[in-house]
Design an enzyme around this catalytic site. Structure first.
Site, short mmCIF file in Angstrom:
data_model
loop_
_atom_site.label_atom_id
_atom_site.label_comp_id
_atom_site.label_asym_id
_atom_site.label_seq_id
_atom_site.Cartn_x
_atom_site.Cartn_y
_atom_site.Cartn_z
N ASP A 185 0.86 -1.18 0.00
CA ASP A 185 0.00 0.00 0.00
C ASP A 185 0.89 1.23 0.00
OD1 ASP A 185 0.97 -0.01 2.62
OD2 ASP A 185 -0.82 -1.04 3.36
N ASP B 159 11.69 3.99 11.79
CA ASP B 159 12.51 2.92 12.37
C ASP B 159 13.84 2.67 11.65
OD1 ASP B 159 11.05 1.93 10.22
OD2 ASP B 159 10.13 0.27 11.32
N ASP C 274 1.60 5.00 1.79
CA ASP C 274 1.31 5.97 2.85
C ASP C 274 1.89 7.31 2.42
OD1 ASP C 274 0.24 3.95 4.40
OD2 ASP C 274 2.17 3.46 5.30
P1 ATP Z 1 5.03 -3.05 4.84
O1 ATP Z 1 5.30 -2.93 3.39
O2 ATP Z 1 5.24 -4.43 5.32
O3 ATP Z 1 3.75 -2.43 5.27
P2 ATP Z 1 6.16 -0.73 6.05
O4 ATP Z 1 7.58 -0.27 6.17
O5 ATP Z 1 5.26 0.10 5.23
O6 ATP Z 1 6.20 -2.23 5.54
P3 ATP Z 1 4.33 -0.23 8.18
O7 ATP Z 1 4.12 -1.00 9.42
O8 ATP Z 1 3.24 -0.11 7.19
O9 ATP Z 1 5.61 -0.87 7.50
O10 ATP Z 1 4.83 1.21 8.62
C1 ATP Z 1 4.94 2.30 7.70
C2 ATP Z 1 6.14 3.18 8.05
O11 ATP Z 1 5.96 3.78 9.34
C3 ATP Z 1 7.46 2.44 8.15
O12 ATP Z 1 8.09 2.29 6.90
C4 ATP Z 1 8.25 3.31 9.10
O13 ATP Z 1 8.80 4.41 8.44
C5 ATP Z 1 7.18 3.83 10.05
N1 ATP Z 1 7.04 2.96 11.24
C6 ATP Z 1 6.16 1.97 11.41
N2 ATP Z 1 6.28 1.38 12.62
C7 ATP Z 1 7.26 2.03 13.25
C8 ATP Z 1 7.87 1.93 14.53
N3 ATP Z 1 7.49 1.00 15.39
N4 ATP Z 1 8.85 2.82 14.84
C9 ATP Z 1 9.24 3.76 13.97
N5 ATP Z 1 8.72 3.90 12.74
C10 ATP Z 1 7.75 3.07 12.37
MG MG Z 2 3.09 -0.25 5.01
#
Ligand code: ATP
Ligand code: MG
Length: 461
Positions: free
Chosen positions: A78, A153, A80
Protein backbone atom coordinates in the site's frame (compact mmCIF):
# COMPACT_ATOMS: atom_id res chain seq x y z
CA UNK A 1 20.47 33.27 25.07
CA UNK A 2 18.44 31.24 22.60
CA UNK A 3 21.61 30.32 20.79
CA UNK A 4 23.08 29.17 24.07
CA UNK A 5 20.01 27.09 24.76
CA UNK A 6 20.15 25.46 21.34
CA UNK A 7 23.82 24.73 21.86
CA UNK A 8 23.01 23.11 25.14
CA UNK A 9 20.38 20.88 23.60
CA UNK A 10 22.75 20.01 20.82
CA UNK A 11 25.61 19.22 23.20
CA UNK A 12 23.48 17.18 25.49
CA UNK A 13 22.13 15.14 22.62
CA UNK A 14 25.51 14.71 21.03
CA UNK A 15 27.12 13.48 24.21
CA UNK A 16 24.28 11.48 25.67
CA UNK A 17 22.60 10.36 22.50
CA UNK A 18 19.22 11.75 23.60
CA UNK A 19 16.11 11.27 21.47
CA UNK A 20 16.84 14.25 19.27
CA UNK A 21 20.38 13.12 18.46
CA UNK A 22 19.18 11.31 15.36
CA UNK A 23 17.59 14.39 13.80
CA UNK A 24 19.42 15.30 10.64
CA UNK A 25 18.34 18.48 8.94
CA UNK A 26 20.43 17.69 5.88
CA UNK A 27 19.28 15.27 3.29
CA UNK A 28 20.42 13.91 -0.04
CA UNK A 29 18.21 14.61 -2.96
CA UNK A 30 17.90 12.25 -5.92
CA UNK A 31 15.96 12.22 -9.11
CA UNK A 32 13.57 9.42 -8.21
CA UNK A 33 13.30 7.94 -11.71
CA UNK A 34 17.10 7.70 -11.82
CA UNK A 35 16.91 5.55 -8.66
CA UNK A 36 14.66 3.01 -10.29
CA UNK A 37 11.31 4.36 -9.12
CA UNK A 38 8.76 4.01 -11.89
CA UNK A 39 5.92 6.48 -11.70
CA UNK A 40 3.66 3.90 -13.39
CA UNK A 41 4.06 1.63 -10.38
CA UNK A 42 2.63 4.25 -8.05
CA UNK A 43 -1.10 3.95 -7.57
CA UNK A 44 -3.25 6.63 -9.10
CA UNK A 45 -4.71 7.26 -5.64
CA UNK A 46 -1.31 7.96 -4.06
CA UNK A 47 -0.34 10.27 -6.91
CA UNK A 48 -3.55 12.21 -6.75
CA UNK A 49 -3.30 12.55 -2.98
CA UNK A 50 0.14 14.11 -3.30
CA UNK A 51 -0.96 16.34 -6.19
CA UNK A 52 -3.96 17.69 -4.33
CA UNK A 53 -1.87 18.47 -1.26
CA UNK A 54 0.80 20.16 -3.43
CA UNK A 55 -1.79 22.26 -5.21
CA UNK A 56 -3.03 23.48 -1.84
CA UNK A 57 0.50 24.61 -1.00
CA UNK A 58 1.55 21.70 1.23
CA UNK A 59 4.42 19.29 1.15
CA UNK A 60 3.43 15.70 0.43
CA UNK A 61 5.53 12.60 -0.03
CA UNK A 62 4.99 8.90 -0.36
CA UNK A 63 6.87 7.32 2.54
CA UNK A 64 7.71 4.05 4.20
CA UNK A 65 7.28 0.60 2.72
CA UNK A 66 5.79 1.90 -0.53
CA UNK A 67 8.96 3.79 -1.53
CA UNK A 68 11.24 1.05 -0.27
CA UNK A 69 9.44 -1.62 -2.25
CA UNK A 70 9.31 0.52 -5.41
CA UNK A 71 13.06 0.92 -5.27
CA UNK A 72 13.51 -2.82 -4.79
CA UNK A 73 11.21 -3.50 -7.69
CA UNK A 74 8.72 -5.24 -5.41
CA UNK A 75 5.01 -4.58 -5.57
CA UNK A 76 4.14 -2.25 -2.67
CA UNK A 77 1.40 -3.48 -0.37
CA UNK A 78 0.00 0.00 0.00
CA UNK A 79 1.04 3.63 -0.10
CA UNK A 80 1.31 5.97 2.85
CA UNK A 81 1.66 9.71 2.49
CA UNK A 82 3.37 12.12 4.89
CA UNK A 83 2.61 15.82 4.80
CA UNK A 84 3.05 19.10 6.65
CA UNK A 85 -0.71 19.69 6.45
CA UNK A 86 -2.65 19.09 9.66
CA UNK A 87 -5.33 16.37 9.70
CA UNK A 88 -8.06 19.00 9.52
CA UNK A 89 -6.42 20.60 6.50
CA UNK A 90 -6.10 17.23 4.80
CA UNK A 91 -9.67 16.34 5.61
CA UNK A 92 -10.90 19.57 4.05
CA UNK A 93 -9.14 18.79 0.75
CA UNK A 94 -10.65 15.36 0.08
CA UNK A 95 -14.33 14.77 -0.09
CA UNK A 96 -14.03 11.09 0.73
CA UNK A 97 -11.77 11.15 3.74
CA UNK A 98 -12.04 10.73 7.46
CA UNK A 99 -9.88 11.38 10.45
CA UNK A 100 -9.04 8.33 12.50
CA UNK A 101 -7.13 7.74 15.71
CA UNK A 102 -7.40 9.60 18.93
CA UNK A 103 -3.85 9.99 20.20
CA UNK A 104 -2.24 10.72 16.88
CA UNK A 105 -4.74 11.55 14.23
CA UNK A 106 -4.23 10.42 10.68
CA UNK A 107 -6.50 10.79 7.69
CA UNK A 108 -7.78 8.00 5.50
CA UNK A 109 -8.34 9.25 1.98
CA UNK A 110 -10.54 6.90 0.01
CA UNK A 111 -10.37 6.35 -3.74
CA UNK A 112 -12.66 3.54 -4.81
CA UNK A 113 -11.24 0.41 -3.23
CA UNK A 114 -7.96 1.99 -2.25
CA UNK A 115 -7.29 3.90 0.95
CA UNK A 116 -4.31 6.18 1.33
CA UNK A 117 -3.17 6.81 4.86
CA UNK A 118 -2.06 10.42 5.24
CA UNK A 119 -0.11 11.40 8.35
CA UNK A 120 1.16 14.75 9.44
CA UNK A 121 4.93 14.93 10.08
CA UNK A 122 5.56 13.80 13.62
CA UNK A 123 7.98 15.28 16.13
CA UNK A 124 10.58 13.68 18.34
CA UNK A 125 10.03 14.76 21.89
CA UNK A 126 12.89 15.30 24.28
CA UNK A 127 10.70 14.92 27.27
CA UNK A 128 8.50 12.10 25.99
CA UNK A 129 6.81 10.21 28.73
CA UNK A 130 8.24 6.69 29.04
CA UNK A 131 7.68 3.63 31.17
CA UNK A 132 10.41 2.32 33.46
CA UNK A 133 12.11 0.48 30.57
CA UNK A 134 12.25 3.52 28.32
CA UNK A 135 9.22 2.68 26.21
CA UNK A 136 7.67 5.85 24.84
CA UNK A 137 4.08 6.12 25.95
CA UNK A 138 3.01 9.12 23.93
CA UNK A 139 4.15 10.08 20.49
CA UNK A 140 1.60 12.52 19.26
CA UNK A 141 3.13 15.90 18.51
CA UNK A 142 3.45 17.33 15.02
CA UNK A 143 6.94 18.18 13.85
CA UNK A 144 9.20 18.98 10.94
CA UNK A 145 10.03 16.68 8.08
CA UNK A 146 13.53 16.10 9.49
CA UNK A 147 12.00 15.05 12.80
CA UNK A 148 9.55 12.82 11.04
CA UNK A 149 12.45 11.11 9.25
CA UNK A 150 14.39 10.64 12.48
CA UNK A 151 11.52 8.99 14.29
CA UNK A 152 11.06 6.32 11.65
CA UNK A 153 12.51 2.92 12.37
CA UNK A 154 15.01 1.95 9.66
CA UNK A 155 16.97 4.02 7.15
CA UNK A 156 15.31 2.17 4.24
CA UNK A 157 11.90 3.12 5.65
CA UNK A 158 12.72 6.82 5.88
CA UNK A 159 12.80 7.79 2.21
CA UNK A 160 10.44 10.49 0.95
CA UNK A 161 9.26 10.30 -2.62
CA UNK A 162 7.55 13.17 -4.32
CA UNK A 163 5.85 11.68 -7.39
CA UNK A 164 4.90 15.10 -8.76
CA UNK A 165 8.42 16.51 -8.82
CA UNK A 166 10.12 13.11 -9.34
CA UNK A 167 12.26 13.67 -6.24
CA UNK A 168 13.57 11.34 -3.60
CA UNK A 169 14.72 12.81 -0.26
CA UNK A 170 17.02 10.74 1.89
CA UNK A 171 17.83 11.93 5.43
CA UNK A 172 19.54 8.80 6.74
CA UNK A 173 21.41 7.20 3.84
CA UNK A 174 18.57 4.85 3.11
CA UNK A 175 19.47 4.70 -0.57
CA UNK A 176 22.98 3.53 0.28
CA UNK A 177 21.61 0.89 2.68
CA UNK A 178 19.07 -0.30 0.12
CA UNK A 179 21.87 -0.82 -2.37
CA UNK A 180 23.95 -2.65 0.22
CA UNK A 181 20.85 -4.63 1.20
CA UNK A 182 21.40 -3.71 4.83
CA UNK A 183 18.80 -3.11 7.52
CA UNK A 184 20.03 -0.31 9.76
CA UNK A 185 18.09 1.36 12.54
CA UNK A 186 18.07 5.14 12.72
CA UNK A 187 19.84 6.51 15.80
CA UNK A 188 21.12 4.56 18.76
CA UNK A 189 19.88 0.96 18.47
CA UNK A 190 19.50 0.27 22.19
CA UNK A 191 17.55 3.43 22.74
CA UNK A 192 15.32 2.94 19.70
CA UNK A 193 14.46 -0.63 20.69
CA UNK A 194 13.77 0.48 24.25
CA UNK A 195 11.46 3.24 23.05
CA UNK A 196 9.48 0.71 21.10
CA UNK A 197 10.43 -2.98 21.46
CA UNK A 198 8.13 -3.88 18.58
CA UNK A 199 10.90 -2.58 16.31
CA UNK A 200 12.80 -5.79 17.10
CA UNK A 201 9.98 -7.82 15.59
CA UNK A 202 10.06 -5.49 12.61
CA UNK A 203 13.74 -6.32 12.16
CA UNK A 204 12.81 -9.99 11.79
CA UNK A 205 10.01 -9.15 9.36
CA UNK A 206 12.06 -6.96 7.03
CA UNK A 207 15.12 -9.20 7.07
CA UNK A 208 12.99 -12.21 6.14
CA UNK A 209 10.83 -10.38 3.62
CA UNK A 210 13.60 -8.50 1.86
CA UNK A 211 16.45 -10.96 2.34
CA UNK A 212 18.57 -8.14 3.83
CA UNK A 213 21.37 -8.45 6.38
CA UNK A 214 21.05 -6.73 9.73
CA UNK A 215 23.76 -4.17 10.27
CA UNK A 216 26.00 -5.41 13.12
CA UNK A 217 25.35 -2.43 15.42
CA UNK A 218 21.60 -2.72 14.91
CA UNK A 219 21.71 -6.41 15.69
CA UNK A 220 24.01 -6.28 18.70
CA UNK A 221 21.54 -5.32 21.47
CA UNK A 222 18.57 -7.36 20.26
CA UNK A 223 19.21 -10.56 22.15
CA UNK A 224 19.59 -8.82 25.48
CA UNK A 225 16.61 -6.50 24.90
CA UNK A 226 14.31 -9.27 23.66
CA UNK A 227 12.52 -9.66 27.04
CA UNK A 228 11.16 -6.10 26.65
CA UNK A 229 8.70 -7.49 24.11
CA UNK A 230 6.66 -8.82 27.01
CA UNK A 231 6.16 -5.25 28.09
CA UNK A 232 4.37 -4.15 24.91
CA UNK A 233 0.57 -3.80 25.04
CA UNK A 234 -0.88 -7.01 23.69
CA UNK A 235 -3.04 -5.37 21.00
CA UNK A 236 0.05 -3.79 19.47
CA UNK A 237 1.83 -7.11 19.51
CA UNK A 238 -1.11 -8.65 17.75
CA UNK A 239 -0.91 -6.05 14.96
CA UNK A 240 2.80 -6.57 14.43
CA UNK A 241 2.56 -10.35 14.60
CA UNK A 242 -0.24 -10.31 12.07
CA UNK A 243 1.85 -8.17 9.70
CA UNK A 244 4.65 -10.67 10.10
CA UNK A 245 2.43 -13.68 9.52
CA UNK A 246 0.80 -12.29 6.39
CA UNK A 247 4.03 -10.92 4.93
CA UNK A 248 4.24 -13.84 2.50
CA UNK A 249 7.37 -14.91 4.36
CA UNK A 250 5.89 -16.09 7.62
CA UNK A 251 8.09 -19.15 7.98
CA UNK A 252 11.25 -17.22 7.22
CA UNK A 253 10.13 -14.53 9.70
CA UNK A 254 9.63 -17.07 12.46
CA UNK A 255 13.04 -18.55 11.83
CA UNK A 256 14.50 -15.09 11.98
CA UNK A 257 12.70 -14.46 15.29
CA UNK A 258 14.31 -17.57 16.65
CA UNK A 259 17.73 -16.62 15.34
CA UNK A 260 17.48 -13.36 17.25
CA UNK A 261 16.02 -14.98 20.36
CA UNK A 262 12.76 -13.04 19.97
CA UNK A 263 10.20 -15.80 19.85
CA UNK A 264 9.72 -16.53 23.53
CA UNK A 265 6.36 -15.65 24.95
CA UNK A 266 4.82 -14.25 21.75
CA UNK A 267 2.53 -17.14 21.05
CA UNK A 268 2.86 -20.13 23.32
CA UNK A 269 3.35 -22.54 20.48
CA UNK A 270 6.15 -20.56 18.91
CA UNK A 271 8.35 -21.57 21.80
CA UNK A 272 7.50 -25.18 21.18
CA UNK A 273 7.64 -25.08 17.41
CA UNK A 274 10.78 -23.12 17.09
CA UNK A 275 12.68 -24.81 19.85
CA UNK A 276 12.17 -28.23 18.35
CA UNK A 277 14.79 -29.26 15.83
CA UNK A 278 12.40 -30.01 12.98
CA UNK A 279 9.77 -27.50 13.95
CA UNK A 280 6.21 -28.63 14.35
CA UNK A 281 4.88 -30.18 11.20
CA UNK A 282 1.33 -28.89 11.47
CA UNK A 283 2.31 -25.25 11.87
CA UNK A 284 5.01 -25.54 9.25
CA UNK A 285 2.53 -26.86 6.71
CA UNK A 286 0.01 -24.17 7.72
CA UNK A 287 2.51 -21.36 7.33
CA UNK A 288 3.83 -22.65 4.03
CA UNK A 289 0.29 -22.56 2.74
CA UNK A 290 -0.29 -19.09 4.13
CA UNK A 291 2.85 -17.86 2.38
CA UNK A 292 1.74 -19.42 -0.89
CA UNK A 293 -1.68 -17.81 -0.62
CA UNK A 294 -0.24 -14.37 0.12
CA UNK A 295 2.24 -14.62 -2.73
CA UNK A 296 -0.59 -15.66 -5.06
CA UNK A 297 -2.52 -12.55 -3.99
CA UNK A 298 -5.23 -14.51 -2.17
CA UNK A 299 -6.81 -13.24 1.05
CA UNK A 300 -5.85 -14.60 4.44
CA UNK A 301 -8.27 -14.96 7.30
CA UNK A 302 -6.59 -14.05 10.59
CA UNK A 303 -9.04 -16.33 12.43
CA UNK A 304 -7.94 -19.32 10.38
CA UNK A 305 -4.29 -18.38 10.72
CA UNK A 306 -4.42 -18.10 14.50
CA UNK A 307 -6.53 -21.24 14.71
CA UNK A 308 -3.64 -23.11 13.09
CA UNK A 309 -1.05 -21.45 15.28
CA UNK A 310 -2.85 -22.24 18.52
CA UNK A 311 -4.07 -25.68 17.57
CA UNK A 312 -1.26 -27.61 19.23
CA UNK A 313 -1.98 -26.46 22.80
CA UNK A 314 -5.72 -26.95 22.22
CA UNK A 315 -5.16 -30.41 20.88
CA UNK A 316 -2.80 -31.41 23.67
CA UNK A 317 -5.23 -30.28 26.34
CA UNK A 318 -8.11 -31.97 24.56
CA UNK A 319 -6.20 -35.24 24.42
CA UNK A 320 -5.45 -35.04 28.13
CA UNK A 321 -9.09 -34.45 29.00
CA UNK A 322 -10.18 -37.32 26.76
CA UNK A 323 -7.67 -39.59 28.40
CA UNK A 324 -9.15 -38.58 31.75
CA UNK A 325 -12.54 -39.75 30.53
CA UNK A 326 -14.18 -36.43 29.71
CA UNK A 327 -16.72 -36.41 26.88
CA UNK A 328 -15.24 -35.15 23.64
CA UNK A 329 -17.14 -31.94 22.87
CA UNK A 330 -17.04 -30.35 26.35
CA UNK A 331 -13.41 -31.46 26.62
CA UNK A 332 -12.59 -29.64 23.41
CA UNK A 333 -14.49 -26.57 24.52
CA UNK A 334 -12.58 -26.46 27.83
CA UNK A 335 -9.29 -26.97 26.03
CA UNK A 336 -10.10 -24.02 23.77
CA UNK A 337 -10.94 -21.79 26.74
CA UNK A 338 -7.68 -22.63 28.40
CA UNK A 339 -5.52 -22.10 25.32
CA UNK A 340 -7.18 -18.76 24.62
CA UNK A 341 -6.78 -17.68 28.22
CA UNK A 342 -3.08 -18.49 28.20
CA UNK A 343 -2.65 -16.67 24.92
CA UNK A 344 -4.57 -13.57 25.95
CA UNK A 345 -1.96 -12.72 28.54
CA UNK A 346 0.67 -12.17 25.84
CA UNK A 347 -0.99 -11.19 22.64
CA UNK A 348 -4.60 -10.11 22.45
CA UNK A 349 -6.36 -11.66 19.51
CA UNK A 350 -9.40 -9.61 18.56
CA UNK A 351 -12.75 -10.97 19.59
CA UNK A 352 -14.11 -11.45 16.10
CA UNK A 353 -11.10 -13.61 15.18
CA UNK A 354 -11.52 -15.60 18.39
CA UNK A 355 -15.10 -16.39 17.39
CA UNK A 356 -13.88 -17.74 14.02
CA UNK A 357 -11.17 -19.79 15.69
CA UNK A 358 -13.57 -21.36 18.13
CA UNK A 359 -15.95 -22.35 15.35
CA UNK A 360 -13.23 -23.86 13.20
CA UNK A 361 -11.97 -25.90 16.15
CA UNK A 362 -15.35 -26.97 17.47
CA UNK A 363 -16.30 -28.32 14.06
CA UNK A 364 -13.34 -30.68 13.92
CA UNK A 365 -14.84 -33.60 15.86
CA UNK A 366 -18.01 -33.26 13.81
CA UNK A 367 -16.11 -34.31 10.69
CA UNK A 368 -15.54 -37.65 12.33
CA UNK A 369 -19.22 -38.52 12.33
CA UNK A 370 -20.03 -39.75 8.89
CA UNK A 371 -23.39 -41.41 9.44
CA UNK A 372 -27.02 -40.37 9.46
CA UNK A 373 -27.85 -36.67 9.17
CA UNK A 374 -24.68 -35.40 10.82
CA UNK A 375 -22.62 -34.80 7.65
CA UNK A 376 -25.56 -33.02 6.00
CA UNK A 377 -25.95 -30.71 8.99
CA UNK A 378 -22.28 -29.84 8.70
CA UNK A 379 -22.70 -28.90 5.05
CA UNK A 380 -25.10 -26.15 6.09
CA UNK A 381 -22.60 -24.59 8.45
CA UNK A 382 -21.45 -21.09 7.57
CA UNK A 383 -17.86 -21.89 8.47
CA UNK A 384 -17.76 -25.21 6.61
CA UNK A 385 -15.12 -24.01 4.15
CA UNK A 386 -12.66 -22.80 6.79
CA UNK A 387 -13.22 -25.80 9.04
CA UNK A 388 -12.82 -28.17 6.08
CA UNK A 389 -9.57 -26.45 5.03
CA UNK A 390 -8.42 -26.88 8.59
CA UNK A 391 -9.32 -30.57 8.45
CA UNK A 392 -7.26 -30.97 5.27
CA UNK A 393 -4.35 -29.31 6.99
CA UNK A 394 -4.56 -31.82 9.81
CA UNK A 395 -4.54 -34.61 7.24
CA UNK A 396 -1.58 -33.13 5.38
CA UNK A 397 0.33 -32.74 8.61
CA UNK A 398 -0.21 -36.43 9.33
CA UNK A 399 -2.42 -35.75 12.32
CA UNK A 400 -5.39 -37.52 10.73
CA UNK A 401 -5.62 -40.22 8.13
CA UNK A 402 -5.78 -38.79 4.62
CA UNK A 403 -8.86 -40.93 4.06
CA UNK A 404 -11.12 -38.69 6.12
CA UNK A 405 -10.06 -35.60 4.18
CA UNK A 406 -10.64 -37.34 0.87
CA UNK A 407 -14.03 -38.53 2.05
CA UNK A 408 -15.09 -34.97 2.86
CA UNK A 409 -13.74 -33.61 -0.40
CA UNK A 410 -15.83 -36.13 -2.26
CA UNK A 411 -18.85 -35.59 -0.05
CA UNK A 412 -18.80 -31.83 -0.55
CA UNK A 413 -18.48 -32.22 -4.30
CA UNK A 414 -21.07 -35.01 -4.68
CA UNK A 415 -24.74 -34.47 -5.55
CA UNK A 416 -27.62 -35.58 -3.33
CA UNK A 417 -27.68 -39.21 -4.48
CA UNK A 418 -23.91 -39.45 -4.36
CA UNK A 419 -23.89 -38.18 -0.82
CA UNK A 420 -26.54 -40.64 0.34
CA UNK A 421 -24.54 -43.41 -1.25
CA UNK A 422 -21.37 -42.28 0.51
CA UNK A 423 -23.11 -42.30 3.89
CA UNK A 424 -24.34 -45.82 3.23
CA UNK A 425 -20.81 -46.92 2.35
CA UNK A 426 -19.06 -44.99 5.15
CA UNK A 427 -16.43 -47.01 6.99
CA UNK A 428 -17.56 -48.80 10.13
CA UNK A 429 -15.49 -46.48 12.30
CA UNK A 430 -17.08 -43.42 10.75
CA UNK A 431 -19.91 -43.16 13.26
CA UNK A 432 -17.41 -42.07 15.84
CA UNK A 433 -17.17 -43.65 19.23
CA UNK A 434 -19.86 -42.76 21.75
CA UNK A 435 -18.47 -39.71 23.46
CA UNK A 436 -18.28 -41.08 26.98
CA UNK A 437 -16.50 -44.22 25.80
CA UNK A 438 -13.90 -42.55 23.70
CA UNK A 439 -11.30 -42.91 26.40
CA UNK A 440 -11.17 -46.67 26.29
CA UNK A 441 -11.14 -46.95 22.55
CA UNK A 442 -8.44 -44.38 22.18
CA UNK A 443 -6.22 -46.24 24.53
CA UNK A 444 -6.19 -49.32 22.39
CA UNK A 445 -4.70 -48.18 19.13
CA UNK A 446 -4.99 -51.66 17.65
CA UNK A 447 -8.61 -52.06 18.74
CA UNK A 448 -11.42 -52.45 16.25
CA UNK A 449 -13.44 -49.54 17.62
CA UNK A 450 -10.69 -47.08 16.92
CA UNK A 451 -11.88 -43.66 15.84
CA UNK A 452 -10.08 -42.53 12.79
CA UNK A 453 -10.23 -38.89 13.57
CA UNK A 454 -9.85 -38.60 17.29
CA UNK A 455 -6.67 -36.83 18.22
CA UNK A 456 -5.43 -39.72 20.30
CA UNK A 457 -5.38 -42.13 17.44
CA UNK A 458 -3.91 -39.77 14.94
CA UNK A 459 -1.58 -41.47 12.57
CA UNK A 460 1.70 -39.68 12.13
CA UNK A 461 3.95 -40.35 9.22
P1 ATP B 1 5.03 -3.05 4.84
O1 ATP B 1 5.30 -2.93 3.39
O2 ATP B 1 5.24 -4.43 5.32
O3 ATP B 1 3.75 -2.43 5.27
P2 ATP B 1 6.16 -0.73 6.05
O4 ATP B 1 7.58 -0.27 6.17
O5 ATP B 1 5.26 0.10 5.23
O6 ATP B 1 6.20 -2.23 5.54
P3 ATP B 1 4.33 -0.23 8.18
O7 ATP B 1 4.12 -1.00 9.42
O8 ATP B 1 3.24 -0.11 7.19
O9 ATP B 1 5.61 -0.87 7.50
O10 ATP B 1 4.83 1.21 8.62
C1 ATP B 1 4.94 2.30 7.70
C2 ATP B 1 6.14 3.18 8.05
O11 ATP B 1 5.96 3.78 9.34
C3 ATP B 1 7.46 2.44 8.15
O12 ATP B 1 8.09 2.29 6.90
C4 ATP B 1 8.25 3.31 9.10
O13 ATP B 1 8.80 4.41 8.44
C5 ATP B 1 7.18 3.83 10.05
N1 ATP B 1 7.04 2.96 11.24
C6 ATP B 1 6.16 1.97 11.41
N2 ATP B 1 6.28 1.38 12.62
C7 ATP B 1 7.26 2.03 13.25
C8 ATP B 1 7.87 1.93 14.53
N3 ATP B 1 7.49 1.00 15.39
N4 ATP B 1 8.85 2.82 14.84
C9 ATP B 1 9.24 3.76 13.97
N5 ATP B 1 8.72 3.90 12.74
C10 ATP B 1 7.75 3.07 12.37
MG1 MG C 1 3.09 -0.25 5.01
Amino acid sequence: MIRHFIDRIFKRDATRGGPRAAIREKFRQYKASAQGIQLESVSEAARRTCETLHNAGHKAFIVGGGVRDLMLDLRPKDFDVATDATPDQVRALFRRSRIIGRRFQIVHVIFGRETIEVSTFRAIQDDAETDEHGRVLRDNVWGTQAEDAARRDFTINALYYDPVADLLLDYHDGVRDLKKRTLRIIGDPTQRFREDPVRMLRVARFVAKLGFTIEAKTRAPIRSLAPLISNVPSARLFDEMLKLLVSGHALACLHELRREGLHHGLLPMLDVILDQPDGERFVTVALERTDQRVLAGKPISPGFLFATLLWQPVREQWQKALAAGQPSIPALSDAIDQALDDQARQLAIQRRHIADMREIWMMQPRFERRTGRAPFALLEHLRLRAAYDFLLLRCDAGELSAEIGQWWTEFIEADGAGRADMIARAPASAAGVPRNRRRRSSRSPAGGARTEGSPDTASRD
